[in-house]
Design a protein around this motif. Structure first.
Motif, PDB file in Angstrom:
ATOM      1  N   LYS A  74      41.126  35.809  32.908  1.00 57.29           N
ATOM      2  CA  LYS A  74      39.709  35.484  33.110  1.00 57.29           C
ATOM      3  C   LYS A  74      39.433  34.833  34.466  1.00 57.29           C
ATOM      4  CE  LYS A  74      37.690  35.349  28.497  1.00 57.29           C
ATOM      5  NZ  LYS A  74      36.873  34.559  27.548  1.00 57.29           N
ATOM      6  N   PRO A  75      40.217  33.829  34.903  1.00 56.63           N
ATOM      7  CA  PRO A  75      39.953  33.266  36.241  1.00 56.63           C
ATOM      8  C   PRO A  75      40.055  34.296  37.362  1.00 56.63           C
ATOM      9  CG  PRO A  75      41.343  31.783  34.981  1.00 56.63           C
ATOM     10  CD  PRO A  75      41.241  33.040  34.178  1.00 56.63           C
ATOM     11  N   LEU A  76      41.077  35.144  37.332  1.00 55.75           N
ATOM     12  CA  LEU A  76      41.214  36.161  38.373  1.00 55.75           C
ATOM     13  C   LEU A  76      40.106  37.190  38.292  1.00 55.75           C
ATOM     14  CD1 LEU A  76      45.078  36.740  38.373  1.00 55.75           C
ATOM     15  CD2 LEU A  76      43.725  35.431  40.004  1.00 55.75           C
ATOM     16  N   LEU A  77      39.696  37.549  37.096  1.00 62.81           N
ATOM     17  CA  LEU A  77      38.610  38.504  36.927  1.00 62.81           C
ATOM     18  C   LEU A  77      37.292  37.934  37.438  1.00 62.81           C
ATOM     19  CD1 LEU A  77      37.998  41.324  35.884  1.00 62.81           C
ATOM     20  CD2 LEU A  77      37.585  40.349  33.622  1.00 62.81           C
ATOM     21  N   VAL A  78      37.060  36.655  37.205  1.00 65.03           N
ATOM     22  CA  VAL A  78      35.847  36.001  37.720  1.00 65.03           C
ATOM     23  C   VAL A  78      35.835  36.029  39.246  1.00 65.03           C
ATOM     24  CG1 VAL A  78      34.739  33.748  37.964  1.00 65.03           C
ATOM     25  CG2 VAL A  78      35.405  34.563  35.709  1.00 65.03           C
ATOM     26  N   VAL A  79      36.973  35.749  39.867  1.00 69.68           N
ATOM     27  CA  VAL A  79      37.053  35.785  41.332  1.00 69.68           C
ATOM     28  C   VAL A  79      36.764  37.189  41.853  1.00 69.68           C
ATOM     29  CG1 VAL A  79      38.616  35.518  43.292  1.00 69.68           C
ATOM     30  CG2 VAL A  79      38.633  33.833  41.458  1.00 69.68           C
TER      31      VAL A  79
ATOM     32  N   PHE B 161      38.777  47.739  44.023  1.00 70.35           N
ATOM     33  CA  PHE B 161      39.991  48.383  44.529  1.00 70.35           C
ATOM     34  C   PHE B 161      40.118  48.219  46.031  1.00 70.35           C
ATOM     35  CE2 PHE B 161      42.029  52.223  46.280  1.00 70.35           C
ATOM     36  CZ  PHE B 161      43.271  52.102  45.707  1.00 70.35           C
ATOM     37  N   ASN B 162      39.000  48.373  46.766  1.00 61.37           N
ATOM     38  CA  ASN B 162      39.069  48.271  48.224  1.00 61.37           C
ATOM     39  C   ASN B 162      39.447  46.864  48.673  1.00 61.37           C
ATOM     40  OD1 ASN B 162      36.696  47.134  47.344  1.00 61.37           O
ATOM     41  ND2 ASN B 162      35.394  48.124  48.864  1.00 61.37           N
ATOM     42  N   ILE B 163      38.975  45.854  47.949  1.00 60.58           N
ATOM     43  CA  ILE B 163      39.276  44.465  48.322  1.00 60.58           C
ATOM     44  C   ILE B 163      40.765  44.177  48.162  1.00 60.58           C
ATOM     45  CG2 ILE B 163      38.745  42.062  47.843  1.00 60.58           C
ATOM     46  CD1 ILE B 163      36.102  43.082  46.587  1.00 60.58           C
ATOM     47  N   VAL B 164      41.298  44.513  47.006  1.00 63.74           N
ATOM     48  CA  VAL B 164      42.704  44.209  46.713  1.00 63.74           C
ATOM     49  C   VAL B 164      43.625  45.054  47.575  1.00 63.74           C
ATOM     50  CG1 VAL B 164      44.464  44.193  44.913  1.00 63.74           C
ATOM     51  CG2 VAL B 164      42.118  43.515  44.367  1.00 63.74           C
TER      52      VAL B 164
ATOM     53  N   ALA C   8      29.887  34.557  34.298  1.00 60.05           N
ATOM     54  CA  ALA C   8      29.608  33.661  33.177  1.00 60.05           C
ATOM     55  C   ALA C   8      29.750  34.385  31.846  1.00 60.05           C
ATOM     56  CB  ALA C   8      28.201  33.076  33.317  1.00 60.05           C
ATOM     57  N   ALA C   9      29.326  35.649  31.808  1.00 60.93           N
ATOM     58  CA  ALA C   9      29.470  36.429  30.573  1.00 60.93           C
ATOM     59  C   ALA C   9      30.941  36.642  30.233  1.00 60.93           C
ATOM     60  CB  ALA C   9      28.757  37.777  30.724  1.00 60.93           C
ATOM     61  N   ILE C  10      31.767  36.874  31.257  1.00 59.80           N
ATOM     62  CA  ILE C  10      33.202  37.056  31.022  1.00 59.80           C
ATOM     63  C   ILE C  10      33.825  35.784  30.456  1.00 59.80           C
ATOM     64  CG2 ILE C  10      35.414  37.392  32.200  1.00 59.80           C
ATOM     65  CD1 ILE C  10      33.952  39.314  34.085  1.00 59.80           C
ATOM     66  N   ILE C  11      33.414  34.648  31.011  1.00 58.36           N
ATOM     67  CA  ILE C  11      33.949  33.376  30.520  1.00 58.36           C
ATOM     68  C   ILE C  11      33.470  33.103  29.096  1.00 58.36           C
ATOM     69  CG2 ILE C  11      33.952  30.875  30.890  1.00 58.36           C
ATOM     70  CD1 ILE C  11      33.721  31.421  33.874  1.00 58.36           C
TER      71      ILE C  11
ATOM     72  N   LEU D 117      43.057  47.420  36.496  1.00 58.75           N
ATOM     73  CA  LEU D 117      42.918  46.080  35.942  1.00 58.75           C
ATOM     74  C   LEU D 117      43.984  45.737  34.904  1.00 58.75           C
ATOM     75  CD1 LEU D 117      39.047  45.822  35.404  1.00 58.75           C
ATOM     76  CD2 LEU D 117      40.390  44.793  37.239  1.00 58.75           C
ATOM     77  N   THR D 118      44.689  46.736  34.409  1.00 56.75           N
ATOM     78  CA  THR D 118      45.648  46.496  33.326  1.00 56.75           C
ATOM     79  C   THR D 118      46.722  45.464  33.680  1.00 56.75           C
ATOM     80  OG1 THR D 118      45.301  48.674  32.321  1.00 56.75           O
ATOM     81  CG2 THR D 118      47.396  47.586  31.872  1.00 56.75           C
ATOM     82  N   PRO D 119      47.389  45.545  34.858  1.00 56.01           N
ATOM     83  CA  PRO D 119      48.389  44.504  35.165  1.00 56.01           C
ATOM     84  C   PRO D 119      47.795  43.105  35.214  1.00 56.01           C
ATOM     85  CG  PRO D 119      48.639  46.390  36.624  1.00 56.01           C
ATOM     86  CD  PRO D 119      47.347  46.594  35.886  1.00 56.01           C
ATOM     87  N   LEU D 120      46.539  43.007  35.658  1.00 52.93           N
ATOM     88  CA  LEU D 120      45.878  41.704  35.713  1.00 52.93           C
ATOM     89  C   LEU D 120      45.545  41.184  34.322  1.00 52.93           C
ATOM     90  CD1 LEU D 120      44.256  39.400  37.120  1.00 52.93           C
ATOM     91  CD2 LEU D 120      42.333  40.993  37.205  1.00 52.93           C
ATOM     92  N   MET D 121      45.060  42.072  33.463  1.00 55.89           N
ATOM     93  CA  MET D 121      44.588  41.648  32.145  1.00 55.89           C
ATOM     94  C   MET D 121      45.725  41.368  31.176  1.00 55.89           C
ATOM     95  SD  MET D 121      41.428  41.596  32.790  1.00 55.89           S
ATOM     96  CE  MET D 121      40.675  41.333  31.197  1.00 55.89           C
ATOM     97  N   ILE D 122      46.933  41.791  31.501  1.00 57.96           N
ATOM     98  CA  ILE D 122      48.076  41.486  30.642  1.00 57.96           C
ATOM     99  C   ILE D 122      48.416  39.989  30.705  1.00 57.96           C
ATOM    100  CG2 ILE D 122      50.560  41.883  30.383  1.00 57.96           C
ATOM    101  CD1 ILE D 122      50.124  44.755  31.085  1.00 57.96           C
ATOM    102  N   LEU D 123      48.134  39.357  31.840  1.00 53.11           N
ATOM    103  CA  LEU D 123      48.454  37.941  32.013  1.00 53.11           C
ATOM    104  C   LEU D 123      47.603  37.099  31.070  1.00 53.11           C
ATOM    105  CD1 LEU D 123      48.563  37.897  35.908  1.00 53.11           C
ATOM    106  CD2 LEU D 123      50.464  38.188  34.314  1.00 53.11           C
TER     107      LEU D 123
END
Length: 238
Positions: A76-81, A197-200, A138-141, A65-71
């Motif tokens: 948050k939008p990508l994490l929600v998806v 991980f399997n999805i991505v 919702a909690a993440i947002i 998740l680190t490369p995603l969370m650096i943005l």
């Protein structure tokens, strides 16, 4: 005396820990069900190995998740998806005992599985999406995050985060390398049960192959090849 909710804010690294903790526990119910059935608790070594599994999974998801969370604006939008899609994948893995592999992703993009998803929509699926997807999303947002600080502070947090995670993960692998190698060798399907991980991974593999495959016209090869006849039997007879 007490901190108000508005004063409680997480920096991006701490938000990464929260997301990784969710995917390590509730977000991977199907994986833990499989691991519980595969591991035998016959010795203290096996108990320690099972205890190390959530720690190593937490480290892997942290790094994933680190490369995603650096943005800054997309985290948050990508994490929600990811959370909502993972909730749906978890339901289908538990309900139909399937794997989210490359073939499943290819069928989904081809439209063959989309109709089945619509027909299989039910109350259990809706509840799974709500409790495993909508509520965590919702909690993440809702979780307030801090504004980016100085460049030195940001680099310190991220580099420390990566270094500590890699050190902990390497220590576990060095101590229990044989157990992990045996588990992954005998259960190769486990990699297709780890969400997200399997999805991505399988989506990226499908899109990469689809974009990289280009039609080529037929052409002759090995035009200069010649056939050499060996007469070793005849020479030895002489």
């Amino acid at each position: 005396m007490f901190l108000r909710p508005s004063s409680f804010r997480l920096n991006p690294v701490q938000l990464t820990w929260v997301a990784a903790l969710f995917f390590t526990t509730v977000g991977n119910i199907s994986l833990w069900q499989t691991l519980w059935l595969q591991i035998e608790f016959c010795s203290i070594d096996q108990v320690l190995f099972f205890i190390s599994l959530p720690v190593s999974l937490f480290c892997c998801i942290n790094l994933f998740l680190t490369p995603l969370m650096i943005l800054p604006y997309l985290r948050k939008p990508l994490l929600v998806v990811l959370v909502i899609i993972s909730a749906g994948c978890t339901y289908f893995m538990l309900r139909y005992d399937i794997l989210i592999d490359r073939n499943m992703v290819q069928s989904l993009f081809a439209g063959a599985t989309a109709a089945k998803l619509i027909l299989s929509f039910s109350m259990p699926l809706a509840l799974s999406l709500f409790f495993l997807g909508v509520l965590p999303a919702a909690a993440i947002i809702y979780i307030p995050t801090k504004k980016p600080g100085s460049l030195s502070d940001t680099l310190f947090w991220w580099l420390s985060h990566i270094l500590v995670t890699l050190t902990l993960f390497a220590a576990i692998l060095l101590a229990l390398y044989k157990d992990y190698a045996s588990l992954l060798r005998d259960n190769r399907h486990i990699k297709d049960q780890v969400v997200p991980f399997n999805i991505v991974r399988n989506t990226h593999s499908y899109l990469e192959q689809k974009s990289g495959v280009k039609p080529h016209s037929l052409r002759a090869v090995a035009k200069r090849a010649s056939r050499v006849v060996m007469l070793s039997g005849a020479k030895s007879a002489r």
